[in-house]
Design a protein around this motif. Structure first.
Motif: not given
Length: 301
Positions: A58-61, A64-69, A94-101, A145-150
């Protein structure tokens, strides 16, 4: 189904998914992870696993809408590389936390990169390229598993997985050209997923498109109704837990090695060697004997 080439989506603010929009999409919750990636968790990437070989990365930002740095990319690469040696793992979600991939590149990271030299930017880009290759090479079945936006690199992760699903309302974009950039490091995976012609259209328009269009072009495999995510994860988990994990890894390697090769005597010999090796392997012997004895193989018990 919305064709991105028919839309005027040149407003860069469209890439910023609001908190209200994120809240409208069901948060990912399933019976295998009781507490999925709370905001208070300092881990950039959270890994959860089950006893039967299913892993959730799980991307856990979420703030920050799980944006990369660079740090997030490094944490993802480490997670995926760790899974290369996990022989018992059959599936990785593979997923994103908080409703956005993932909203793509972190703005602060982009701001810093604008002042770097070409050499520094090349070294930085290799971090993303290495992370995507580590994901691509995970032996287990990988499922986005995409929710919100990728968006941008987030959509690149989707393409680098073996399978991808999206909840209704999800949005995608390869918007790099709107910033004067190109989707370079993600290109091999996107082109493999959608084909060269579709990739040209998606890359050169840079527009936002919906989940139905993503399925139409092959970026994702299916669109899930809201509220059905738990059922999908359970169904796929039940399917793969009956499979021999070593054989799954070899089957995935088979696809990688055979794709694009000329069908000649050398390829025939290669595939014959592979099945012969599988038949005499521990898993091959156990699987066939279990089938003939009308019992479950030991990995399915």
């Amino acid at each position: 189904m919305t064709d991105p080439t028919d839309r005027n989506a040149d407003d860069l603010n469209a890439l910023d998914i609001t908190d209200a929009e994120a809240a409208e999409i069901n948060a990912i919750a399933h019976p295998f992870v009781a507490d999925p990636a709370p905001d208070a968790n300092d881990d950039l990437v959270q890994i959860d696993s089950t006893a039967d070989g299913v892993v959730f990365v799980t991307l856990n930002r979420p703030h920050k809408k799980n944006a990369f740095d660079a740090a997030t990319i490094a944490a993802l690469r480490e997670a995926f590389e760790t899974l290369h040696g996990a022989d018992h793992v059959r599936a990785v979600f593979v997923r994103g936390a908080g409703g956005t991939f993932s909203a793509g590149a972190d703005l602060g990271w982009m701001r810093d990169a604008a002042d770097w030299s070409e050499s520094d930017n090349r070294d930085d880009a290799m971090g993303l390229a290495t992370m995507l290759k580590a994901l691509h090479d995970v032996p287990a079945l990988t499922v986005a598993v995409v929710e919100g936006a990728a968006m941008g690199g987030g959509a690149g992760i989707v393409a680098a997985c073996d399978m991808a699903v999206a909840v209704e309302g999800a949005r995608f974009s390869f918007s790099e050209v709107k910033l004067g950039l190109i989707p370079a490091t993600i290109a091999p995976y996107v082109i493999e997923a959608v084909g060269a012609r579709r990739a040209r259209a998606l890359f050169l328009t840079g527009n936002i498109f919906d989940a139905d269009y993503a399925a139409h072009v092959g970026l994702i495999d299916m669109v899930l109704p809201e509220g059905s995510l738990d059922e999908f994860i359970s169904m796929l988990t039940d399917s793969v837990t009956g499979n021999a994990p070593g054989a799954m890894g070899e089957a995935k390697r088979l696809v990688h090695d055979v794709a694009g090769r000329k069908l000649d005597h050398g390829l025939m010999e290669d595939t014959a060697r592979r099945i012969a090796r599988a038949r005499v392997s521990d898993e091959g012997q156990e699987g066939v004997r279990a089938f003939l004895d009308k019992r479950k193989a030991r990995w399915a018990e």
